[in-house]
Design an enzyme around this catalytic site. Structure first.
Site, PDB file in Angstrom:
ATOM      1  N   LYS A 191     -21.990  53.195  25.445  1.00 26.43           N
ATOM      2  CA  LYS A 191     -21.023  52.567  24.542  1.00 26.43           C
ATOM      3  C   LYS A 191     -21.392  52.911  23.106  1.00 26.43           C
ATOM      4  CE  LYS A 191     -19.321  48.574  27.071  1.00 26.43           C
ATOM      5  NZ  LYS A 191     -19.166  47.119  27.076  1.00 26.43           N
TER       6      LYS A 191
ATOM      7  N   HIS B 161     -17.998  33.792  23.212  1.00 29.33           N
ATOM      8  CA  HIS B 161     -19.393  33.893  23.662  1.00 29.33           C
ATOM      9  C   HIS B 161     -20.141  32.602  23.330  1.00 29.33           C
ATOM     10  CE1 HIS B 161     -18.853  38.433  22.822  1.00 29.33           C
ATOM     11  NE2 HIS B 161     -18.997  38.350  24.120  1.00 29.33           N
TER      12      HIS B 161
ATOM     13  N   SER C 279     -14.483  40.836  21.824  1.00 28.89           N
ATOM     14  CA  SER C 279     -15.036  41.507  20.639  1.00 28.89           C
ATOM     15  C   SER C 279     -14.145  42.683  20.248  1.00 28.89           C
ATOM     16  CB  SER C 279     -16.449  42.023  20.926  1.00 28.89           C
ATOM     17  OG  SER C 279     -17.295  40.981  21.313  1.00 28.89           O
TER      18      SER C 279
ATOM     19  N   ARG D 204     -12.796  35.018  31.601  1.00 30.83           N
ATOM     20  CA  ARG D 204     -11.652  34.635  30.777  1.00 30.83           C
ATOM     21  C   ARG D 204     -10.386  34.566  31.612  1.00 30.83           C
ATOM     22  NH1 ARG D 204     -13.364  39.163  26.668  1.00 30.83           N
ATOM     23  NH2 ARG D 204     -14.125  39.864  28.680  1.00 30.83           N
TER      24      ARG D 204
HETATM   25  P1  ADP Z   1     -19.819  43.270  28.272  1.00 29.86           P
HETATM   26  O1  ADP Z   1     -19.875  44.583  27.587  1.00 29.86           O
HETATM   27  O2  ADP Z   1     -20.914  43.007  29.244  1.00 29.86           O
HETATM   28  O3  ADP Z   1     -18.437  42.860  28.802  1.00 29.86           O
HETATM   29  P2  ADP Z   1     -19.367  41.334  26.238  1.00 29.86           P
HETATM   30  O4  ADP Z   1     -20.204  41.103  25.036  1.00 29.86           O
HETATM   31  O5  ADP Z   1     -17.986  41.810  25.998  1.00 29.86           O
HETATM   32  O6  ADP Z   1     -20.193  42.275  27.116  1.00 29.86           O
HETATM   33  O7  ADP Z   1     -19.310  40.017  27.117  1.00 29.86           O
HETATM   34  C1  ADP Z   1     -20.450  39.423  27.657  1.00 29.86           C
HETATM   35  C2  ADP Z   1     -20.038  38.334  28.598  1.00 29.86           C
HETATM   36  O8  ADP Z   1     -19.297  37.367  27.889  1.00 29.86           O
HETATM   37  C3  ADP Z   1     -19.120  38.780  29.750  1.00 29.86           C
HETATM   38  O9  ADP Z   1     -19.401  37.981  30.874  1.00 29.86           O
HETATM   39  C4  ADP Z   1     -17.747  38.475  29.233  1.00 29.86           C
HETATM   40  O10 ADP Z   1     -16.841  38.245  30.292  1.00 29.86           O
HETATM   41  C5  ADP Z   1     -18.028  37.203  28.476  1.00 29.86           C
HETATM   42  N1  ADP Z   1     -17.060  36.972  27.418  1.00 29.86           N
HETATM   43  C6  ADP Z   1     -16.645  37.809  26.455  1.00 29.86           C
HETATM   44  N2  ADP Z   1     -15.714  37.229  25.661  1.00 29.86           N
HETATM   45  C7  ADP Z   1     -15.548  35.972  26.150  1.00 29.86           C
HETATM   46  C8  ADP Z   1     -14.697  34.868  25.802  1.00 29.86           C
HETATM   47  N3  ADP Z   1     -13.817  34.944  24.820  1.00 29.86           N
HETATM   48  N4  ADP Z   1     -14.807  33.748  26.532  1.00 29.86           N
HETATM   49  C9  ADP Z   1     -15.673  33.677  27.567  1.00 29.86           C
HETATM   50  N5  ADP Z   1     -16.476  34.670  27.964  1.00 29.86           N
HETATM   51  C10 ADP Z   1     -16.422  35.807  27.264  1.00 29.86           C
END
Ligand code: ADP
Length: 178
Positions: A42, A18, A129, A91
């Site tokens: 969630k 992130h 996460s 990703r």
């Molecule tokens: P959500 O529940 O919306 O998927 P996340 O917190 O998991 O929320 O992710 C928010 C955004 O960050 C999404 O666009 C996700 O694809 C992106 N994201 C999550 N992990 C990574 C990572 N390791 N690298 C790049 N983008 C990421």
């Protein structure tokens, strides 16, 4: 014209993946608002307030970043912020279908908002996460994958000692000399 981008997500908790996207976005846009979604469907590990605190600490060195929370439709929230861009991270191919659906739905709801996808460094392209929580829960190290304060917070919540099980070599058998 100043461009405000909104980067929405659960951030439960924020990872270096992130943060990679946030710092790339901060170089591209005048202002980036990291917006934590209050999603009753969630069951997060960290409360909304805690996720916000963790994110604020992790982003405090990036000047044009603000952390906020929101509920309801993203397009309504973006309109209130006067944001013209939604940032999402991509990703792997597995992210694509869901992100594609969301982007097109958001465009249908507000055609003035543009979704911009950004790729993280390949170091983080497998990172989520969910995976980070699983590794910590099982006693593994997440060093280098999340900021140090996040690793400590995860260990506290999941009841494991942080970083204790990074194995640098084969495990010694009992009775073996060190
Ligand atoms: P959500 O529940 O919306 O998927 P996340 O917190 O998991 O929320 O992710 C928010 C955004 O960050 C999404 O666009 C996700 O694809 C992106 N994201 C999550 N992990 C990574 C990572 N390791 N690298 C790049 N983008 C990421």
């Amino acid at each position: 014209m100043k461009v405000t981008a909104v980067y929405p997500g659960s951030f439960d908790p924020v990872t270096n993946g992130h943060l990679d996207i946030i710092s790339r976005g901060s170089r591209l846009f005048d202002r980036i608002v990291v917006a934590i979604l209050k999603n009753p469907e969630k069951e997060p590990l960290f409360s909304l307030e805690e996720r916000k605190r963790i994110l604020e600490r992790a982003t405090r060195r990036i000047p044009n970043v603000r952390v906020d929370t929101f509920d309801g439709l993203l397009v309504d929230y973006a309109r209130r912020l006067k944001a013209s861009v939604i940032v999402r991270g991509l990703r792997a191919l597995s992210d694509f279908e869901y992100e594609f659906q969301m982007a097109l739905m958001n465009r249908r709801l507000d055609s003035t908002l543009e979704t911009v996808f950004m790729m993280p460094s390949e170091t983080y392209s497998y990172l989520s996460s969910r995976l980070v929580k699983e590794v910590v829960r099982l006693g593994g190290s997440v060093e280098g994958l999340v900021p140090v304060h996040v690793a400590a917070r995860l260990s506290k919540s999941l009841g494991t000692a942080s970083g204790k099980t990074v194995r640098k070599g084969p495990r010694k058998r009992s009775g073996e000399k060190r």
